[in-house]
Design an enzyme around this catalytic site. Structure first.
Site, short mmCIF file in Angstrom:
data_model
loop_
_atom_site.label_atom_id
_atom_site.label_comp_id
_atom_site.label_asym_id
_atom_site.label_seq_id
_atom_site.Cartn_x
_atom_site.Cartn_y
_atom_site.Cartn_z
N PRO A 130 0.85 -1.20 0.00
CA PRO A 130 0.00 0.00 0.00
C PRO A 130 0.88 1.24 0.00
CG PRO A 130 0.09 -0.99 2.19
CD PRO A 130 0.83 -1.92 1.28
N MET A 131 0.53 2.22 -0.85
CA MET A 131 1.29 3.46 -0.91
C MET A 131 0.34 4.64 -1.08
SD MET A 131 4.51 2.36 -3.35
CE MET A 131 3.49 1.36 -4.44
N LYS A 185 1.59 -4.36 9.22
CA LYS A 185 2.79 -3.88 8.52
C LYS A 185 3.56 -2.98 9.47
CE LYS A 185 4.33 -2.36 3.97
NZ LYS A 185 5.31 -1.32 4.25
N GLN A 199 -6.10 -1.22 4.14
CA GLN A 199 -5.18 -0.83 5.20
C GLN A 199 -5.73 0.35 5.99
OE1 GLN A 199 -1.26 1.35 4.93
NE2 GLN A 199 -0.45 -0.68 5.44
N GLY A 215 11.17 -4.05 1.32
CA GLY A 215 12.28 -3.11 1.34
C GLY A 215 13.35 -3.46 0.34
N ASP A 216 13.63 -2.54 -0.58
CA ASP A 216 14.71 -2.68 -1.57
C ASP A 216 14.50 -3.79 -2.59
OD1 ASP A 216 15.88 -0.61 -0.24
OD2 ASP A 216 17.51 -1.77 0.65
N GLY A 238 7.01 -2.18 -3.19
CA GLY A 238 6.41 -0.85 -3.08
C GLY A 238 6.86 0.10 -4.16
N ARG A 239 7.84 0.96 -3.82
CA ARG A 239 8.23 2.05 -4.71
C ARG A 239 8.68 1.59 -6.09
NH1 ARG A 239 12.79 4.52 -1.55
NH2 ARG A 239 12.87 2.42 -0.68
N CYS A 277 4.23 3.44 8.80
CA CYS A 277 4.35 4.70 8.04
C CYS A 277 5.24 5.70 8.77
CB CYS A 277 2.97 5.31 7.79
SG CYS A 277 3.07 6.86 6.85
#
Length: 324
Positions: free
Chosen positions: A21-22, A143, A75, A205-206, A228-229, A104
């Site tokens: 989720p972003m 999360k 979320q 992550g990453d 994510g990103r 977050c």
């Protein structure tokens, strides 16, 4: 070996590659695009429990799931047991899974005691988790980050608490709140969390490509990964990772024609849900990401940022892609 079904409570996912989720990114249109490329679970943007409690109309727009392939996670975030319990009841019939955000790092979130600020108060966090679990018949996931800062690394402690409180799966981002997205995600911490609980653990992550996805699985032993990103402007990352984990081979790079087709599909999906001027403005960040590193992309982005109609946007895209 690493690609497999993932069971979260009574929900069975067709694979273990998930979309994170972003805020401002994972709206209905983008979730649909990512689902098409194989993401087994997508999640709404963060939804404020207090906003639900106060019947905020803008917040309700975040809950749209028209025509969306199941399963879908919702979320929610907040530091009030009452608001979180109420929000859980509100989304219960809409969601397949309810995810609690305690990771977050955004200042506007933590200043209210929400998100990763709860990593500093495990007793309060436990009460909030129990309030959610007790108000739903859906699986609850959590999360979190590895801690608030280097002096407050609490992931294993939190994971054990969450499991005891009734959480069905945990997603752990291998950074502290103070690190935001800097440095490297701590795979050792993620591995420790995986080893500390019996419920599924999802690493985050990453993860930016096939190799980093494989490394997360190999090093930590996680049950699944959450991206994510790296999905922004690159939603086909799901199909690439899935193919790589299945075969050990990489898919060919996406062609410019395929990319243009996906961008246009994304635009149409966005316009189905939002007024034209709102949709076009919100699409700017996505189109900037889709065209990043292409020839003359910075000049193109400057032009896109002035456009407010679908007709003009599509025309600019056609001209730009034909020039590549």
């Amino acid at each position: 070996m690493y690609l497999k079904d993932l069971q979260i409570g009574n929900v069975k996912l067709e694979n273990n590659i998930l979309l994170a989720p972003m805020a401002g990114i994972t709206d209905l249109a983008f979730r649909k695009v990512c689902k098409d490329f194989g993401a087994s679970l997508v999640c709404t943007e963060m939804i404020s429990s207090k906003a639900i409690l106060y019947d905020d109309s803008k917040t309700k727009l975040l809950m749209k799931t028209d025509g969306e392939k199941r399963p879908i996670a919702f979320q929610i975030f907040g530091s009030s047991e009452e608001a979180m319990g109420y929000a859980t009841k509100y989304v219960n019939d809409l969601a397949d899974i309810i995810d609690i955000n305690m990771g977050c790092p955004a200042p506007k979130v933590v200043k209210n005691g929400d998100g990763s600020k709860l990593l500093l108060d495990i007793e309060k966090a436990e009460k909030i988790i129990k309030a959610v679990v007790q108000n739903t018949n859906k699986p609850v996931t959590l999360k979190l980050r590895k801690g608030w800062d280097s002096e407050h690394i609490v992931d294993v402690k939190f994971a054990k608490m969450a499991e005891s409180a009734g959480v069905s799966a945990i997603t752990i981002h291998g950074r502290t709140r103070s690190e935001y997205y800097s440095g490297k995600a701590d795979l050792e911490i993620i591995k420790k969390v995986k080893e500390s609980v019996k419920i599924p653990v999802i690493g985050n992550g990453d993860i930016i490509d096939e190799e980093s996805a494989l490394k997360m699985f190999e090093y930590t032993g996680v049950d699944g990964i959450m991206i994510g990103r790296a999905t922004l402007g690159n939603p086909w990352i799901f199909s690439r990772i899935i193919y790589y984990l299945k075969t050990g081979q990489k898919l060919p790079e996406i062609s410019k024609d395929e990319k243009l087709h996906i961008i246009k599909k994304h635009i149409n999906l966005e316009l189905e849900q939002k007024p034209e001027i709102v949709a076009i403005r919100e699409l700017r960040k996505h189109i900037s990401a889709y065209t990043k590193n292409l020839r003359n992309s910075s000049e193109f982005r400057n032009e896109i940022n002035k456009i407010e109609t679908k007709k003009e946007l599509l025309a600019k895209l056609d001209v730009y892609f034909s020039s590549l």
